[in-house]
Design a protein around this motif. Structure first.
Motif, short mmCIF file in Angstrom:
data_model
loop_
_atom_site.label_atom_id
_atom_site.label_comp_id
_atom_site.label_asym_id
_atom_site.label_seq_id
_atom_site.Cartn_x
_atom_site.Cartn_y
_atom_site.Cartn_z
N ILE A 184 0.87 -1.18 0.00
CA ILE A 184 0.00 0.00 0.00
C ILE A 184 0.91 1.23 0.00
CG2 ILE A 184 -1.87 1.23 1.13
CD1 ILE A 184 -2.65 -1.35 2.54
N HIS A 185 1.09 1.79 -1.17
CA HIS A 185 2.02 2.92 -1.33
C HIS A 185 3.40 2.48 -0.85
CE1 HIS A 185 -1.67 4.97 -2.17
NE2 HIS A 185 -2.09 4.91 -0.92
N ASN A 186 4.01 3.17 0.11
CA ASN A 186 5.33 2.77 0.59
C ASN A 186 5.24 1.94 1.86
OD1 ASN A 186 4.48 4.99 2.14
ND2 ASN A 186 6.58 5.52 2.70
N ASN A 187 4.09 1.34 2.08
CA ASN A 187 3.90 0.47 3.24
C ASN A 187 3.56 -0.95 2.77
OD1 ASN A 187 3.65 2.42 5.79
ND2 ASN A 187 2.63 3.39 4.06
N VAL A 188 3.83 -1.90 3.64
CA VAL A 188 3.49 -3.30 3.37
C VAL A 188 2.61 -3.79 4.51
CG1 VAL A 188 4.38 -5.61 2.94
CG2 VAL A 188 5.73 -3.62 2.25
N ILE A 189 1.57 -4.54 4.17
CA ILE A 189 0.69 -5.10 5.17
C ILE A 189 0.61 -6.61 4.99
CG2 ILE A 189 -1.41 -4.69 3.79
CD1 ILE A 189 -2.81 -4.08 6.51
N ALA A 190 0.81 -7.33 6.08
CA ALA A 190 0.66 -8.79 6.10
C ALA A 190 -0.49 -9.11 7.05
CB ALA A 190 1.95 -9.45 6.59
N LYS A 192 -3.70 -12.17 8.31
CA LYS A 192 -4.39 -13.45 8.22
C LYS A 192 -5.66 -13.28 7.37
CE LYS A 192 -1.75 -16.00 10.95
NZ LYS A 192 -2.24 -16.47 12.25
N GLU A 193 -5.94 -14.29 6.57
CA GLU A 193 -7.04 -14.18 5.62
C GLU A 193 -8.36 -13.82 6.30
OE1 GLU A 193 -8.95 -16.68 1.86
OE2 GLU A 193 -7.52 -17.64 3.22
N GLU A 194 -8.58 -14.34 7.50
CA GLU A 194 -9.85 -14.07 8.17
C GLU A 194 -9.97 -12.62 8.65
OE1 GLU A 194 -7.28 -16.44 11.18
OE2 GLU A 194 -7.56 -16.30 9.01
N TYR A 195 -8.87 -11.85 8.55
CA TYR A 195 -8.92 -10.44 8.94
C TYR A 195 -8.89 -9.50 7.73
CZ TYR A 195 -8.61 -11.64 13.82
OH TYR A 195 -8.90 -12.12 15.06
N GLU A 196 -9.16 -10.05 6.57
CA GLU A 196 -9.11 -9.25 5.35
C GLU A 196 -10.10 -8.08 5.41
OE1 GLU A 196 -8.86 -9.91 0.53
OE2 GLU A 196 -9.52 -11.56 1.82
N ASN A 197 -11.25 -8.31 6.03
CA ASN A 197 -12.24 -7.23 6.09
C ASN A 197 -11.82 -6.09 7.01
OD1 ASN A 197 -12.59 -9.02 8.33
ND2 ASN A 197 -14.61 -8.15 8.73
N HIS A 198 -10.76 -6.29 7.81
CA HIS A 198 -10.29 -5.23 8.71
C HIS A 198 -9.29 -4.29 8.04
CE1 HIS A 198 -11.90 -8.13 11.62
NE2 HIS A 198 -12.06 -7.09 12.43
N ILE A 199 -8.84 -4.61 6.82
CA ILE A 199 -7.78 -3.80 6.21
C ILE A 199 -8.28 -2.95 5.04
CG2 ILE A 199 -6.12 -5.60 6.85
CD1 ILE A 199 -5.89 -6.06 3.71
N GLN A 200 -9.57 -2.99 4.80
CA GLN A 200 -10.09 -2.39 3.57
C GLN A 200 -9.86 -0.88 3.48
OE1 GLN A 200 -11.12 -4.46 1.20
NE2 GLN A 200 -10.63 -6.07 2.67
N ASN A 201 -9.77 -0.21 4.61
CA ASN A 201 -9.67 1.25 4.59
C ASN A 201 -8.24 1.78 4.63
OD1 ASN A 201 -12.50 1.81 4.55
ND2 ASN A 201 -12.59 1.26 6.72
N PHE A 202 -7.27 0.91 4.77
CA PHE A 202 -5.90 1.41 4.95
C PHE A 202 -5.38 2.18 3.74
CE2 PHE A 202 -5.48 -1.72 8.47
CZ PHE A 202 -5.08 -0.81 9.44
N GLU A 203 -5.79 1.78 2.56
CA GLU A 203 -5.29 2.48 1.37
C GLU A 203 -5.69 3.95 1.37
OE1 GLU A 203 -4.76 1.90 -3.43
OE2 GLU A 203 -5.90 0.42 -2.27
N GLN A 204 -6.89 4.26 1.83
CA GLN A 204 -7.30 5.66 1.86
C GLN A 204 -6.76 6.37 3.10
OE1 GLN A 204 -11.57 4.61 2.01
NE2 GLN A 204 -11.73 5.90 3.81
N TRP A 205 -6.44 5.63 4.15
CA TRP A 205 -5.91 6.25 5.36
C TRP A 205 -4.43 6.60 5.25
CZ3 TRP A 205 -8.27 2.15 9.17
CH2 TRP A 205 -9.65 2.40 9.31
N LEU A 206 -3.68 5.81 4.46
CA LEU A 206 -2.23 5.98 4.41
C LEU A 206 -1.82 7.04 3.37
CD1 LEU A 206 -1.27 2.24 4.71
CD2 LEU A 206 -0.54 4.03 6.28
#
Length: 206
Positions: A184-190, A192-206
């Motif tokens: 995500i831009h100059n960041n990397v996010i790893a 667990k698949e079951e937490y995919e719904n928790h990361i949806q907003n990071f692209e607009q936040w970062l």
């Protein structure tokens, strides 16, 4: 759930937005060595429970005992969002010198308390760390590559990419542990698949 942020600055960022949205934490550890950031950080988190502000510098050496380290800052009179925001404070003089505004006038080397990640976890009696966010000016990959990732069983880890080779190594380690990994831009996010719904907003936040 427990959360650690290495390099919290003053909050009001993607991590605080995540915390406010998730709103289910036993302990939130915000690590910020620059004391002049703490008043604003405390103010931004005043309505959030179970927050602890840690002022130690986090070092990457897994064998390092708690002690003191040299830490470089541009020592502005106070925090200012636009420029004088302490965001390039670092263990590395070259990073702070090259990125900091007014280094020649206000650059300083401080001796600050230090902890490695294991000591930080022990200090706060964390039995697990579910979410880890890192933005520590050149140390992100070093800290993460020195952790036993399988031991902590993180749900989500996000770090600022500083070194391509080290990040490639980290990505491979996470993938071997069945994490999904995204840039995500100059960041990397790893995560667990079951937490995919928790990361949806990071692209607009970062």
């Amino acid at each position: 759930m427990n959360l650690i942020q290495l390099g919290a600055n003053v909050g009001n960022d993607h991590v605080q937005k995540f915390i406010e949205g998730y709103n289910n934490f036993s302990k939130i550890i915000l690590v910020e060595p620059v004391a002049k950031c703490h008043p604003t950080l405390k103010e931004n988190y005043k309505d959030i429970n179970n927050v602890h502000i840690e002022s130690s510098v986090i070092v990457s050496d897994p064998n390092a005992l708690p002690g003191k380290v040299d830490f470089y800052i541009v020592d502005y009179p106070e925090y200012n969002f636009d420029v004088e925001n302490f965001e390039v404070s670092s263990l590395h003089e070259d990073i702070t010198r090259s990125r900091g505004i007014k280094w020649d006038e206000l650059g300083r080397k401080l001796q600050l308390d230090s902890l490695n990640f294991e000591s930080l976890v022990s200090k706060y009696n964390l039995d697990k760390v579910d979410f880890l966010f890192c933005d520590i000016e050149g140390e992100d990959e070093k800290v993460l590559n020195n952790l036993d990732l399988s031991k902590y069983n993180f749900k989500i880890v996000l770090w600022e990419q500083n070194d391509d080779k080290s990040t490639l190594t980290l990505k491979q380690k996470f993938k071997e542990l069945k994490y999904k990994v995204e840039q995500i831009h100059n960041n990397v996010i790893a995560y667990k698949e079951e937490y995919e719904n928790h990361i949806q907003n990071f692209e607009q936040w970062l």
